[in-house]
Design an enzyme around this catalytic site. Structure first.
Site, PDB file in Angstrom:
ATOM      1  N   ALA A   1       0.822  -1.204   0.000  1.00 12.18           N
ATOM      2  CA  ALA A   1       0.000   0.000   0.000  1.00 12.18           C
ATOM      3  C   ALA A   1       0.859   1.258   0.000  1.00 12.18           C
ATOM      4  O   ALA A   1       1.983   1.264   0.496  1.00 12.18           O
ATOM      5  CB  ALA A   1      -0.916   0.004   1.227  1.00 12.18           C
TER       6      ALA A   1
ATOM      7  N   SER B   1       4.153  -6.278   2.204  1.00 11.16           N
ATOM      8  CA  SER B   1       3.114  -5.649   3.026  1.00 11.16           C
ATOM      9  C   SER B   1       1.715  -6.056   2.554  1.00 11.16           C
ATOM     10  O   SER B   1       1.390  -7.242   2.510  1.00 11.16           O
ATOM     11  CB  SER B   1       3.306  -4.132   2.989  1.00 11.16           C
TER      12      SER B   1
ATOM     13  N   ASP C   1      10.543  -3.198  11.820  1.00 15.07           N
ATOM     14  CA  ASP C   1       9.320  -2.747  11.159  1.00 15.07           C
ATOM     15  C   ASP C   1       8.361  -2.074  12.139  1.00 15.07           C
ATOM     16  O   ASP C   1       8.057  -2.620  13.203  1.00 15.07           O
ATOM     17  CB  ASP C   1       8.631  -3.940  10.508  1.00 15.07           C
TER      18      ASP C   1
ATOM     19  N   HIS D   1      10.217  -1.011   7.487  1.00 16.98           N
ATOM     20  CA  HIS D   1       9.185  -1.594   6.636  1.00 16.98           C
ATOM     21  C   HIS D   1       9.522  -1.560   5.144  1.00 16.98           C
ATOM     22  O   HIS D   1       8.838  -2.209   4.352  1.00 16.98           O
ATOM     23  CB  HIS D   1       7.857  -0.858   6.873  1.00 16.98           C
TER      24      HIS D   1
END
Length: 283
Positions: free
Chosen positions: A56, A121, A239, A266
């Site tokens: 995303a 992710s 993360d 991340h």
């Protein structure tokens, strides 16, 4: 083929993946550390086709540092924009999990051989469904600090209990609930706290509203199809978007062949591209 699918194929000098040594594990209960040696496959000579699926709030551009490292070994790399991401013009209202899946399946079908399918992710739910659709065309599934979930689960449900996901404090839903955006500071404080100022600027310059619908849609996978594809998890130890504890919970709950650890936030494709490429080349 979708005109926005970025398919790149070049051949160059073989690069040794000397930075990663990963041993096979009986399940997802432990991890390999960042370091060691690897190759272009089990015999060190086979070439792979990698389909890279972003998560995303980014697009296919997120893999720009990783792609040339994979290509240098003579591999084929397909890095696509999911619908309504990157440069893809799909309206937010038309973006959904099935639309995402169809785009990835198209990329898989365009490849010349079974692929190593990589999801980052949110991209984890997409690659799971794509593997369900084309299990015979996916050589290995790779979850790069990604959502690895069981049939019937949604990303929102899985993410809700992740107390270490600090980035949730930056997410802002639109008034009609159809999209998400981020508050100022999201990139440097939570998405990629280990990024350089240049990488932070790149993240911020590419930011688009994120379709909210796919976050609430349950995935549909079966053991006969998705479950037949070998899985690998690459965890990110710093993360703040999917906490290390949440990653471990996910890869412990579902069987995997290996867990590889990278000491990064991340976005290891930005901060540790060589380690990411070495991990992928070792499969």
């Amino acid at each position: 083929m979708n005109g926005l699918l970025r398919k790149v194929l070049r051949f160059g000098t073989m690069i040794s993946a000397a930075a990663l040594l990963s041993s096979a594990l009986p399940g997802c209960g432990g991890g390999d550390t960042d370091g060691g040696a690897g190759g272009d496959g089990p015999q060190g000579s086979d070439k792979n086709t990698y389909v890279l699926v972003h998560g995303a709030f980014v697009g296919g551009w997120a893999w720009d540092k990783v792609v040339p490292l994979l290509e240098a070994g003579g591999n084929e790399v397909i890095a696509l924009d999911l619908p309504a991401h990157g440069d893809d013009p799909t309206p937010l209202a038309d973006a959904g999990l099935q639309v995402y899946t169809d785009a990835v399946v198209e990329a898989i079908d365009s490849a010349s051989r079974p692929v190593v399918l990589v999801g980052h992710s949110m991209g984890g739910i997409v690659v799971s469904q794509a593997a369900e659709a084309r299990p015979d065309k996916v050589k290995t599934l790779v979850y790069l600090t990604a959502f690895l979930m069981k049939d019937g689960q949604s990303l929102n449900e899985e993410w809700a209990d992740d107390e270490g996901a600090e980035i949730k404090a930056y997410a802002v839903p639109s008034s009609d609930g159809t999209s998400l955006s981020f508050k100022e500071g999201w990139a440097a404080d939570a998405f990629c706290q280990d990024c350089s100022p240049e990488d932070i600027a790149q993240l911020e310059s590419h930011l688009r509203e994120e379709p909210a619908k796919p976050f609430g849609e349950p995935i549909h996978v079966t053991e006969e199809r998705w479950g037949s594809v070998p899985r690998v998890y690459i965890e990110a130890l710093q993360d703040l978007a999917i906490s290390p504890a949440e990653q471990k919970q996910q890869y412990t709950a579902l069987p995997c062949e290996r867990v590889i650890s990278i000491d990064a936030g991340h976005a290891p494709f930005l901060t540790k591209p060589k380690e990411v490429a070495d991990a992928l080349r070792s499969l």
